[in-house]
Structure formats: structure tokens, C-alpha cells
Design a protein around this motif. Structure first.
Motif, short mmCIF file in Angstrom:
data_model
loop_
_atom_site.label_atom_id
_atom_site.label_comp_id
_atom_site.label_asym_id
_atom_site.label_seq_id
_atom_site.Cartn_x
_atom_site.Cartn_y
_atom_site.Cartn_z
N LYS A 1 -27.54 -42.35 10.74
CA LYS A 1 -26.82 -43.25 11.70
C LYS A 1 -27.11 -44.85 11.27
N VAL A 2 -28.22 -45.09 10.76
CA VAL A 2 -28.55 -46.53 10.34
C VAL A 2 -27.83 -46.80 8.96
N ASP A 3 -27.83 -45.69 8.22
CA ASP A 3 -26.93 -46.03 6.71
C ASP A 3 -25.73 -46.06 7.08
N ASP A 4 -25.03 -45.26 8.12
CA ASP A 4 -23.60 -45.28 8.37
C ASP A 4 -23.38 -46.79 9.08
N PHE A 5 -24.17 -47.37 9.90
CA PHE A 5 -23.89 -48.51 10.59
C PHE A 5 -23.94 -49.85 9.77
N ALA A 6 -24.99 -49.65 8.56
CA ALA A 6 -25.12 -50.65 7.53
C ALA A 6 -23.96 -50.73 6.92
N LYS A 7 -23.15 -49.83 6.70
CA LYS A 7 -21.86 -50.00 5.88
C LYS A 7 -20.84 -50.45 6.47
N THR A 8 -20.85 -50.21 8.00
CA THR A 8 -19.82 -50.73 8.65
C THR A 8 -20.08 -52.14 9.06
N LEU A 9 -21.40 -52.65 9.22
CA LEU A 9 -21.66 -54.03 9.11
C LEU A 9 -21.24 -54.68 8.04
N LEU A 10 -21.50 -54.43 6.88
CA LEU A 10 -21.46 -55.03 5.55
C LEU A 10 -19.72 -55.30 5.46
N GLU A 11 -18.84 -54.29 5.68
CA GLU A 11 -17.38 -54.25 5.95
C GLU A 11 -16.98 -55.26 6.83
#
Length: 279
Positions: A213-223
Motif C-alpha cells: 500500500k505504501v509503495d503504491d502510494f509513493a508512486k502515486t505521490l511522485l507522479e
């Protein structure tokens, strides 16, 4: 094929009259679809997807309107009026939905919303609703897997959190200390299975658990930062509701995502925001 009262049915148009179309209800005979609901260019021989209910005179009638709930489902509906027999709920059709006093937990009040289950009364063959929700929840143990996404209807607030109805069938619970956004009775949303207990009830979460979940969100945040000129005004000190309005995640998940990107040196932290490293 037999028709199903309180549900949508595919029926054939068999007769046209001044006040509408008649549909083939097989053993139930011809069923009127009033003119106001007849689609343009409708003709004899067409098959229509119609909802069947009983009119004021207890006659079968069809409509192309979509009600707020069908037989066998749960919904949160507003009380339109009450009389000496019970309450009547607005469910999006001309005739309101009846809740007898015997099916109310407490006397229903006009203008208030209540979670109810809709079913056919075995004696009268009428479509009725009941606020005694527990009676209609499945006693079977659901076969959900951890992190499985489900649809829920928030049912009621308790000392532990919020009770929810899962997939129109099972009982679930969102714990108070894991709720990070406003919830209230009647809200429909998605959730994730935390665990299925031995009693068949389900513990729920508003987000997936674990590192994925955190890894997925980190990618979302970066984009998101890239798409907004390399800088955003949110920080790990921003209010939880502001974070949820933008990303639909908890403040805890947001902070972990920020930390993940910071450790990878992909962002830099400022007093009033976050920006891409090197920008």
C-alpha cells in the motif's frame, strides 16, 4: 420464466393503448407500462428492461425508472410520511415504500434517513422494508481473502466504530482507531477485508494493509508532484482531511509515502510543501 416483483425484468411489448404499452407478464397476465415511461420509438415485439412493483390499487405495474433499492437489497432511505400503519420511504418511484411499525426499531420520523432491507411480504405479496437489518444479514461465513476489496454500506455507529453491510449480504466492522475520514450512516464506499472472524463477521479497513500500500502510494505521490509543476503545498503536518481530499488516503499512509520518497532522495521537504529533488 416467471416475473420477479421488486426487480428488473426483460418483458416483451405485446399491445399499445392510449395510456401506454402492455407487456407480457406470462402467468401474471399483461402488465401496463404507463406512457410517461415508454421509450421513444418503442413498438410491439420490443423487449424492455422494466422494474415491476404494485401501484396504489395493488396492481402490477412496470416502470423504466431505476429505484434506489430492489428486493433483496439494503439501502439508506428518507422517510417521506407516516400514518397510523407505519412509515413510507422515498425510493424513487411514484408509490412510496412501506415500513410497518412492526418492522421499525424505533418510531421513524419524517425527514430522517434509515438503513432498511427490502423484501416481499409473504402474506400480502407486497414490497415492504424493515429496519431490523440484523434479521436479513447472512449467517454464513464469507470466503473473503485479506486485502480483498468489497462494497460496503455504512449501517450504524457503535462504541467500536462503524458497522457496515458488505456486498448486500454480510456484517462488517470498521474500527474507530483506523478511520481517517468522515463517515456516517448511509455512506456507500469501498473497503478492504482485514480478517474474517470465526463468527462470520468481517473486520474491515478503508485501505489495504502492509508495505504494498505504501509503495503504491509513493508512486502515486511522485507522479502527482510531477504533474503539478514539481511542487505541492501539502506536508506531513497538513490536516488529515486535506490529505484525504487530494489523495483519498490516511495521513499515516501519506507520511509513509513521503518518507519513502525522501529516503530514495526523490523529493526534498520544505516548510510549506514538498518538491522534486533538483527542481
Amino acid at each position: 420464466m416467471s416475473i420477479e416483483l421488486g426487480k428488473f425484468n426483460q418483458l416483451e411489448v405485446v399491445k399499445e393503448v392510449d395510456f401506454g404499452m402492455y407487456l407480457d407478464g406470462e402467468e401474471e397476465g399483461e402488465i401496463l407500462l404507463p406512457t410517461r415511461y415508454v421509450p421513444e420509438d418503442c413498438k410491439i415485439g420490443d423487449f424492455l428492461n422494466v422494474f415491476l412493483y404494485l401501484d396504489m390499487d395493488e396492481r402490477l405495474i412496470a416502470t423504466t425508472l431505476t429505484p434506489l433499492v430492489q428486493v433483496g437489497q439494503f439501502a439508506c432511505l428518507e422517510v417521506a410520511w407516516v400514518n397510523q400503519f407505519g412509515a413510507f420511504l422515498n425510493w424513487g418511484l411514484m408509490k412510496d415504500l412501506f415500513v410497518p411499525f412492526s418492522e421499525q426499531k424505533m418510531k421513524m420520523q419524517v425527514g430522517r434517513n434509515y438503513v432498511v432491507h427490502v423484501h416481499l411480504d409473504e402474506e400480502s405479496y407486497r414490497i415492504v422494508a424493515s429496519a431490523k437489518v440484523e434479521r436479513y444479514l447472512s449467517k454464513d461465513v464469507p470466503e473473503y481473502s485479506p486485502d480483498e476489496e468489497v462494497n460496503i454500506l455504512i449501517w450504524q455507529k457503535t462504541d467500536l466504530g462503524f458497522k457496515a453491510i458488505i456486498d448486500n449480504k454480510y456484517s462488517g466492522l470498521l474500527y474507530e482507531n483506523e478511520i481517517f475520514r468522515p463517515l456516517e450512516t448511509g455512506v456507500q464506499t469501498t473497503a478492504f477485508v482485514k480478517q474474517v472472524r470465526e463468527d462470520g463477521k468481517v473486520d474491515l479497513m478503508l485501505q489495504k494493509a502492509g508495505f504494498a500500500k505504501v509503495d503504491d502510494f509513493a508512486k502515486t505521490l511522485l507522479e502527482y508532484i510531477k504533474e503539478h509543476g514539481g511542487r505541492i503545498s501539502l506536508t506531513d503536518k497538513s490536516p488529515a482531511d486535506e490529505i484525504y481530499d487530494v489523495f483519498e488516503v490516511s495521513k499515516k499512509t501519506f507520511k509513509k509515502g513521503v518518507g519513502d520518497l525522501y529516503k530514495k532522495r526523490l523529493i526534498t521537504l520544505e516548510e510549506h510543501g514538498i518538491k522534486l529533488a533538483g527542481s
